[in-house]
Design a protein around this motif. Structure first.
Motif, mmCIF file in Angstrom:
data_model
loop_
_atom_site.group_PDB
_atom_site.id
_atom_site.type_symbol
_atom_site.label_atom_id
_atom_site.label_comp_id
_atom_site.label_asym_id
_atom_site.label_seq_id
_atom_site.Cartn_x
_atom_site.Cartn_y
_atom_site.Cartn_z
ATOM 1 N N GLY A 28 8.737 10.035 2.540
ATOM 2 C CA GLY A 28 8.744 8.589 2.316
ATOM 3 C C GLY A 28 7.948 7.798 3.340
ATOM 4 O O GLY A 28 7.272 6.827 2.995
ATOM 5 N N CYS A 29 8.010 8.218 4.603
ATOM 6 C CA CYS A 29 7.275 7.501 5.657
ATOM 7 C C CYS A 29 5.779 7.635 5.426
ATOM 8 O O CYS A 29 5.018 6.683 5.588
ATOM 9 C CB CYS A 29 7.623 8.054 7.034
ATOM 10 N N ASN A 30 5.364 8.845 5.050
ATOM 11 C CA ASN A 30 3.947 9.084 4.783
ATOM 12 C C ASN A 30 3.493 8.271 3.583
ATOM 13 O O ASN A 30 2.410 7.677 3.583
ATOM 14 C CB ASN A 30 3.733 10.582 4.525
ATOM 15 N N TRP A 31 4.335 8.221 2.557
ATOM 16 C CA TRP A 31 4.016 7.422 1.365
ATOM 17 C C TRP A 31 3.828 5.958 1.753
ATOM 18 O O TRP A 31 2.835 5.329 1.389
ATOM 19 C CB TRP A 31 5.135 7.550 0.329
ATOM 20 N N GLY A 32 4.785 5.419 2.491
ATOM 21 C CA GLY A 32 4.762 3.996 2.798
ATOM 22 C C GLY A 32 3.540 3.606 3.613
ATOM 23 O O GLY A 32 2.786 2.702 3.237
ATOM 24 N N GLY A 34 0.771 5.270 4.143
ATOM 25 C CA GLY A 34 -0.467 5.564 3.439
ATOM 26 C C GLY A 34 -0.722 4.608 2.292
ATOM 27 O O GLY A 34 -1.852 4.166 2.068
ATOM 28 N N MET A 35 0.325 4.294 1.556
ATOM 29 C CA MET A 35 0.170 3.385 0.408
ATOM 30 C C MET A 35 -0.305 2.014 0.883
ATOM 31 O O MET A 35 -1.203 1.420 0.284
ATOM 32 C CB MET A 35 1.510 3.251 -0.308
ATOM 33 N N PHE A 36 0.296 1.531 1.953
ATOM 34 C CA PHE A 36 -0.110 0.216 2.457
ATOM 35 C C PHE A 36 -1.569 0.240 2.926
ATOM 36 O O PHE A 36 -2.294 -0.724 2.753
ATOM 37 C CB PHE A 36 0.811 -0.229 3.605
ATOM 38 N N PHE A 39 -4.374 0.050 0.091
ATOM 39 C CA PHE A 39 -4.766 -1.232 -0.512
ATOM 40 C C PHE A 39 -6.122 -1.703 0.027
ATOM 41 O O PHE A 39 -6.815 -2.478 -0.619
ATOM 42 C CB PHE A 39 -3.706 -2.307 -0.257
ATOM 43 N N GLN A 42 -9.188 2.547 -1.425
ATOM 44 C CA GLN A 42 -8.537 3.575 -2.239
ATOM 45 C C GLN A 42 -9.241 4.933 -2.156
ATOM 46 O O GLN A 42 -8.692 5.928 -2.614
ATOM 47 C CB GLN A 42 -8.463 3.102 -3.694
ATOM 48 N N ASP A 44 -10.418 6.206 0.745
ATOM 49 C CA ASP A 44 -10.341 6.728 2.112
ATOM 50 C C ASP A 44 -8.919 7.241 2.378
ATOM 51 O O ASP A 44 -8.097 6.577 2.983
ATOM 52 C CB ASP A 44 -10.703 5.623 3.115
ATOM 53 N N ILE A 45 -8.646 8.429 1.854
ATOM 54 C CA ILE A 45 -7.313 9.022 2.029
ATOM 55 C C ILE A 45 -7.452 10.178 3.009
ATOM 56 O O ILE A 45 -7.969 11.245 2.678
ATOM 57 C CB ILE A 45 -6.733 9.526 0.683
ATOM 58 N N ASN A 47 -4.695 10.953 5.255
ATOM 59 C CA ASN A 47 -3.401 11.221 5.862
ATOM 60 C C ASN A 47 -2.647 12.300 5.081
ATOM 61 O O ASN A 47 -2.827 12.439 3.874
ATOM 62 C CB ASN A 47 -2.560 9.950 5.939
ATOM 63 N N PRO A 341 0.863 -7.345 5.857
ATOM 64 C CA PRO A 341 0.225 -6.587 4.788
ATOM 65 C C PRO A 341 -0.172 -7.481 3.615
ATOM 66 O O PRO A 341 0.567 -8.385 3.254
ATOM 67 C CB PRO A 341 1.331 -5.623 4.348
ATOM 68 N N PHE A 343 -1.155 -6.844 -0.260
ATOM 69 C CA PHE A 343 -1.220 -5.820 -1.299
ATOM 70 C C PHE A 343 -1.448 -6.413 -2.683
ATOM 71 O O PHE A 343 -1.433 -5.698 -3.674
ATOM 72 C CB PHE A 343 0.050 -4.966 -1.293
#
Lengths: 385, 521
Positions: A28-32, A34-36, A39, A42, A44-45, A47, A341, A343
């Protein structure tokens, strides 16, 4: 609401644009985080995470970290892995340093403890930057060059603002050496080549350490919103370097002339401003240059609950993050987004800054368009009729 | 949380319906591809499922018991990126609390939230941190219940207790088996936050009620989604004609509605079987699982007749549903004539519903289908094993053979193969499993294909009307000038862009999820 130390560390780390950020956390921490960040870009991933599950809670997360390091070393074409350890490994006591020491990796590895409960987003940012000091190399100083410290890769309009700031610097005869944290690993290593560190809003601890270690002086300035903010930045840098540049003579008022009657009408608008360190500089621009009345200013540094104060104010425009949309809606006033943030807006055009001289024009344009196009204003009038 | 959207009570006319679909697709669907793409790099926290479920309940306020960072990002729960949960109180645990416990902060926060919002229900959502330090959240909720005139319920939402890859694999296998039997799979996996909310509400909030005959509860997440609301309205209309009343829609309802849920004779559930079974055990409420086999003309009929049968209204249900179906068939007949003039290929995502979607196209719409293209990208993105994917494809083909569909099934066609297929037919109806093919007669139906997933005939009729109109008017083919077509995409993971960083992150996730989930259920 503060994003916590983990978010700050992640944002600073992902600002090393060719590094991999390996989050030692549950999913969940990685999702949060990374998702933020996604924005802002899109494609440049960079992590990944160690997927800490109940098994890791019981037996420890060291094996997962080891496996993740080996994979990251193999899979990514990157010079650096930045390990950011969140709440869970810090509570269960994973020996991260020992794990890193136990594997043979081709890439450089830097790790930091960033439990969310141990500090604010700002502290995570500061600590992450300090962790980067050991990789900086003593090098020949480039005359009239500066580093900018305080940026994140997912700040609103960061690329556009930096382009404008660099333009202003270049016109003043100053070269930008490194932008921290929005630079490559190589640029980070060469940061000590700068003659001066310019801290904008955050990153003071890094500047202090660079002063101690490399003898680089630093100055702290506000975010260069507006004509005056731009001049303040140029003056501060020019004064330090003895360059001398009168920015006032270069200011082009023509764009403002085209809408000077609107500027006349919005003069005195009661306004509230909320955000990270950008908020204070934004409020200064609005107050000094547009003549707005600042009713409430919140920089989110503590648990200060600004909502009630804003609701009890006469604010007719709110400046903030995407999370203020609800408050603006409740108050039936427009929201101008400017601080992380964000978004629900995109910022892809790098020639439309909010910072600098050109930014003053874009920002004024945005404010007027937001007010004039605000969809709720007529329904409000209908209600009163 | 306290946001309530007004449902439109008056029926929409055809133009309204399509306009609303496209409006919804544009305004709320703007985040959909980004969300799904990001799922290929990781999955969201269990906590976000709980926050989402809580946000459906009118009069409920969730409290995050953890560091501020958890609440900071959970306000943007992936199920509704277009509508953040703006007010998400948090206990903001710090290092002191990790050492000495965060219970007093939780007590204070509950009292503060009650004073501020006067909710009917407070949901206490522990995080990894509060779960690890062992705060007695249940004890606190018991204590505070006595002090406050509202319900307080703890939910098991610790982020590290998420489901595992193996459990998802098992679910997929059971789903594939169910295609052959038309029976819903009965495979329990650990919830992703939503189910934990449902189960806790059954255990701690629902109250014994006098059962009202012919009343049902419908599980219906989707307060913030247009499509869900329209579907629900149609189900209610048909139920009403049959003589079935709606007790409540869980969790798209008020707190009092949840308390009174056991007054229903039957629960109609979709994904939350545990809660349905628990209500059955605790209150004797019967349950009926709505599943993929309840899509399509025959599936919809089956759904209403089976529910009617459970309530002793089989005759009424048959009569009403035959009438509805007849009307739909009459309307469809007009469109079928148009469809019969063309030859089609269809592409669909390979998942739970794929055989039934094929059935709707082939049987209900009577589309002359030459090719049916299936993509397993989504399954792979969820790290379904190759063995399970193969089983799913094999079972799907068996079902197609049994149903005597004459089309050719094409699994994971490449872009070139798609283009070639498109040349061999008049139209390729695409649900976007590959990049847009330009220069061919490709019709993007991704915005309207969800009409086929409704539990009423009107969705199928509406889709047919849309398709017939487009065939009649002609469609504008995707152009080579499309900016979207100028990117290079990852061939295996569309729409991920071809980029070594993205590919590596995708592979990292796949590897680590497999490795890290071994201890799951």
């Amino acid at each position: 609401m503060d994003g916590g130390k983990f978010f700050g560390a992640f944002r600073a780390s992902s600002g090393i644009t060719d590094a991999v950020v390996l989050n030692h956390v549950p999913v969940g921490c990685n999702w949060g985080a990374g998702m933020f960040k996604s924005f802002s870009n899109q494609s440049d991933i960079r992590n990944a995470c160690t997927v800490m599950h109940e098994r890791e809670i019981v037996f420890g997360g060291e094996e997962s970290l080891r496996e993740a390091l080996i994979r990251a070393d193999r899979l990514y074409d990157a010079p650096l892995i930045l390990v950011v350890a969140g709440d869970v490994p810090c509570i269960i006591g994973d020996d991260i340093e020992a794990v890193i020491g136990s594997v043979s990796l081709k890439k450089d590895v830097i790790w930091m403890e960033a439990a969310g409960f141990r500090g604010s987003m700002r502290s995570g940012y500061e600590d992450a930057l300090i962790n980067l000091v050991p990789v900086m190399e003593q090098c020949d100083q480039a005359a009239n060059s500066v580093n900018f410290i305080g940026f994140c890769p997912d700040d609103f309009k960061v690329e556009a603002d930096l382009r404008e700031i660099k333009r202003l610097m270049m016109d003043s005869g100053v070269a930008v050496n490194s932008v921290i944290s929005n630079c490559s690993y190589e640029e980070l290593k060469m940061a000590p080549a700068a003659e001066l560190n310019v801290v904008i809003g955050q990153g003071t601890e890094l500047a202090k350490q660079m002063k101690d270690k490399f003898g680089i002086p630093y100055i702290e300035v506000g975010y260069p919103y507006g004509l005056r903010g731009s001049r303040d930045l140029i003056d501060a840098v020019s004064d330090h370097m003895g360059l001398g540049r009168d920015l006032d003579r270069e200011i082009d008022l023509q764009p403002f002339e085209k809408i000077y009657l609107y500027l006349n009408d919005i003069y005195g608008t009661p306004t509230s401003v909320v955000g990270d360190f950008h908020a204070k500089s934004m409020a200064e621009f609005l107050c000094r240059e547009l003549g707005f009345e600042i009713e409430v200013l919140s920089t989110l540094d503590d648990d200060y609950n600004f909502e009630e104060e804003v609701k009890n104010s006469n604010s007719a425009i709110l400046f903030g993050t995407s999370f203020e949309q609800d408050l603006a809606k409740e108050m039936r006033i427009p929201l101008v987004r400017f601080s992380y943030p964000i978004f629900d807006q995109v910022w892809i055009y790098d020639d439309a800054p909010y910072a600098g001289l050109r930014g003053a024009v874009c920002l004024t344009e945005t404010i007027l368009n937001t007010v004039m196009g605000f969809e709720d204003k007529l329904s409000d009038l209908e209600l009163r009729a | 949380m306290q946001i309530s959207l007004e449902m439109r009570d008056t029926p929409l006319d055809d133009t309204d319906e399509l306009r609303e679909i496209f409006r919804d697709h544009t305004l709320t669907g703007i985040f959909q591809t980004a969300t799904w793409q990001y799922h290929r790099y990781c999955i969201n926290c269990k906590l976000s499922g709980s926050v989402y479920a809580a946000s459906e309940i009118e009069g409920a306020v969730p409290i995050i018991h953890g560091p501020s960072g958890c609440a900071f990002h959970q306000r943007l729960t992936p199920m509704r990126l277009y509508a953040p949960v703006y007010k998400l109180p948090c206990t903001n645990l710090d290092e002191n609390d990790v050492i000495y416990g965060g219970e007093s902060k939780l007590r204070d926060k509950v009292l503060e939230v009650y004073r501020r919002y006067k909710p009917s229900l407070i949901l206490l959502l522990p995080t990894c941190v509060s779960g690890l330090i062992g705060d007695d959240i249940s004890g606190i909720s018991q204590d505070l219940k006595a002090q406050l005139p509202c319900s307080i319920i703890p939910i098991a939402s610790e982020g590290f207790a998420h489901r595992s890859r193996e459990s998802l694999d098992g679910l997929m296998q059971e789903s594939a088996k169910s295609w052959k039997t038309s029976r819903a799979p009965d495979y329990e996996i650990r919830g992703c936050g939503q189910e934990e909310v449902m189960v806790s509400l059954v255990e701690q909030l629902m109250e014994e009620q006098d059962v009202v005959d012919k009343q049902v509860n419908i599980e219906s997440f989707g307060r913030f989604r247009y499509g869900s609301q329209v579907d629900l309205r149609e189900i209610k209309r048909i139920f009403n004609e049959i003589g079935i009343g709606i007790n409540t829609t869980l969790l798209n309802c008020t707190v009092d509605d949840i308390k009174r849920a056991p007054a229903a004779e039957l629960n109609i559930i979709t994904r939350n079987r545990k809660a349905g079974k628990l209500m059955n055990t605790k209150f004797g409420t019967g349950y009926f699982r709505k599943w993929a086999s309840h899509y399509g003309l025959d599936g919809i009929e089956k759904f209403f007749v089976e529910v009617g049968s459970k309530l002793g209204l089989e005759g009424e249900a048959e009569e009403i549903i035959q009438r509805e179906k007849r009307q739909a068939m009459e309307e469809l007949e007009r469109y079928r004539k148009t469809f019969s003039k063309f030859e089609f290929a269809v592409s669909a995502q390979g998942f739970f519903f794929t055989p039934y979607i094929a059935s709707i196209y082939a049987r209900d719409l009577r589309l002359p289908l030459k090719y049916f293209c299936v993509s397993t990208q989504l399954l792979r993105s969820m790290n379904t094993s190759e063995k399970t994917i193969k089983m799913m494809i094999d079972n799907m083909q068996d079902v197609f053979d049994d149903w005597d569909f004459g089309f050719e099934t094409v699994v994971n066609p490449s872009l070139d193969e798609m283009a070639e297929m498109a040349k061999g037919v008049d139209y390729l109806l695409s649900d976007r499993i590959t990049p847009l093919i330009y220069g061919n007669r490709m019709m993007d139906v991704s915005a309207v294909s969800h009409l086929l997933f409704r539990t009423s005939f009107s969705g199928i009729v509406e889709f047919s009307r849309y398709l017939a109109r487009n065939l009649h008017n002609g469609i504008s083919e995707p152009s080579g000038d499309l900016i979207l077509s100028k990117f290079h995409y990852d061939q295996l993971n569309y729409p991920i862009i071809e980029d070594p960083r993205c590919s590596a992150s995708r592979e990292m996730w796949s590897d680590m999820w497999s490795l890290g989930s071994a201890g799951g259920d």
